[in-house]
Design an enzyme around this catalytic site. Structure first.
Site, PDB file in Angstrom:
ATOM      1  N   TYR A 132       0.851  -1.178   0.000  1.00 36.45           N
ATOM      2  CA  TYR A 132       0.000   0.000   0.000  1.00 36.45           C
ATOM      3  C   TYR A 132       0.890   1.232   0.000  1.00 36.45           C
ATOM      4  O   TYR A 132       1.553   1.537   0.980  1.00 36.45           O
ATOM      5  CB  TYR A 132      -0.905  -0.008   1.234  1.00 36.45           C
ATOM      6  CG  TYR A 132      -2.103   0.924   1.166  1.00 36.45           C
ATOM      7  CD1 TYR A 132      -2.301   1.795   0.098  1.00 36.45           C
ATOM      8  CD2 TYR A 132      -3.046   0.935   2.186  1.00 36.45           C
ATOM      9  CE1 TYR A 132      -3.394   2.628   0.046  1.00 36.45           C
ATOM     10  CE2 TYR A 132      -4.153   1.771   2.142  1.00 36.45           C
ATOM     11  CZ  TYR A 132      -4.315   2.619   1.071  1.00 36.45           C
ATOM     12  OH  TYR A 132      -5.405   3.461   1.027  1.00 36.45           O
ATOM     13  N   LYS A 157      -1.056  -1.112  -4.292  1.00 40.63           N
ATOM     14  CA  LYS A 157      -2.227  -0.249  -4.191  1.00 40.63           C
ATOM     15  C   LYS A 157      -1.752   1.177  -3.965  1.00 40.63           C
ATOM     16  O   LYS A 157      -0.962   1.437  -3.059  1.00 40.63           O
ATOM     17  CB  LYS A 157      -3.122  -0.704  -3.029  1.00 40.63           C
ATOM     18  CG  LYS A 157      -4.359   0.145  -2.829  1.00 40.63           C
ATOM     19  CD  LYS A 157      -5.160  -0.330  -1.624  1.00 40.63           C
ATOM     20  CE  LYS A 157      -6.383   0.555  -1.429  1.00 40.63           C
ATOM     21  NZ  LYS A 157      -7.142   0.197  -0.208  1.00 40.63           N
TER      22      LYS A 157
END
Length: 308
Positions: A132, A157
């Site tokens: 992330y 992400k």
């Protein structure tokens, strides 16, 4: 692990005395599954990952795995201090989760080789890892490629929203690693930026709106993939745009409004935990109006308690 469609990031419900309400979490996830998400990401940002103890995190993951029962992949949040991240990863593996969304480590700053060691240690717990990128983790293309080469790292992400940088990262990884590596648009209310991310080849996105208006989230995705620009445009203009404006009023509303939206739809998920704060009465009224508008646009029954 194949992910597609709308990605569901469930809330973590709390009881009035502050405990994790696993029964409500099961109801929340089961209700979401009826709308066909492509994956369930439990105990992540929308699930108030930052406020959960290791035991609470494990209980949430077990609940998600049991409720989903193999219908779609379940990924669990992990991150923060390395010791906690390793324990979360081990617990998620034992619970039967399919992968991890690795949150950035907090407070400590490090050179890229230090962050790579952090990622490698978590990946060695045995579950596929989606990185992330947000806050203190801002990757350049070369670093992103190096991280993507770590065994077990399968996706990235993006929660920063720098389209130029993200495009260069996508191009570098696809050139050096291949097409199998997954990319996600992970901005809050990601639907608003979906057209931009699709323009650089990033089709997957997380949907916070799915938590409280799955009818709207699925209708948007259906229109997006079906090329119905009229529906996409109206939902962006009349639902997602106003929701983002409301979200931007107060830090933390990216989670607080989602939880409030679920309560407005009749699910007793409880309050947010500190340091997040509850929306004001005025903002709740505006949220109810936005939800009712979105439901009306997609022809769904308006069931917002206190809606206008």
């Amino acid at each position: 692990m194949k992910l597609n469609g709308v990605l569901f990031f469930p809330l973590t419900p709390f009881t009035p005395d502050g405990q994790v309400a696993t029964d409500v979490l099961a109801t929340h996830i089961a209700g979401g599954l009826e709308h066909g998400p492509g994956g369930v990401f439990v105990a992540c940002g929308t699930g108030e990952f930052h406020s959960l103890s290791t035991a609470e995190h494990a209980a949430a993951v077990r609940t998600a795995v049991a409720t989903t029962a193999g219908r779609v992949p379940v990924l669990a949040g992990a991150g923060g201090p390395l010791g906690a991240a390793l324990e979360q990863a081990a617990n998620a593996r034992e619970a039967g989760a399919d992968g991890l969304l690795l949150m950035p480590p907090y407070v400590a700053k490090s050179p890229t080789e230090g962050f790579a060691a952090y990622v490698r240690a978590v990946a060695e717990q045995g579950l596929p890892v989606v990185l992330y990128q947000r806050d203190g983790v801002v990757l350049d293309p070369a670093t992103a490629v190096d991280l993507a080469r770590i065994p077990g790292v399968v996706g990235l992400k993006d929660g920063n929203g720098d389209i130029d940088r993200m495009h260069r990262v996508v191009l570098a990884i696809r050139r050096e690693i291949g097409e199998g590596f997954a990319f996600f648009n992970g901005l809050p209310t990601a639907e608003l930026t979906v057209p931009a991310y699709r323009g650089i080849g990033v089709d997957l996105y997380s949907s916070a709106a799915f938590c409280f208006a799955p009818e709207v989230a699925t209708a948007f995705h259906r229109a997006l993939t079906g090329g119905d620009q009229d529906v996409v445009g109206r939902l962006l203009s009349e639902f997602y745009g106003p929701l983002v404006e409301l979200r931007s009023r107060v830090p933390g509303y990216a989670v607080s409004l989602v939880k409030a939206g679920a309560r407005l739809r009749g699910l007793e998920v409880g309050p947010v935990r500190a340091p997040l704060v509850e929306p004001s009465a005025e903002d709740l009224k505006e949220l109810a109006r936005i939800i009712d508008t979105g439901l009306a646009l997609v022809g769904a029954e308006a069931r917002v308690e206190g809606g206008v």
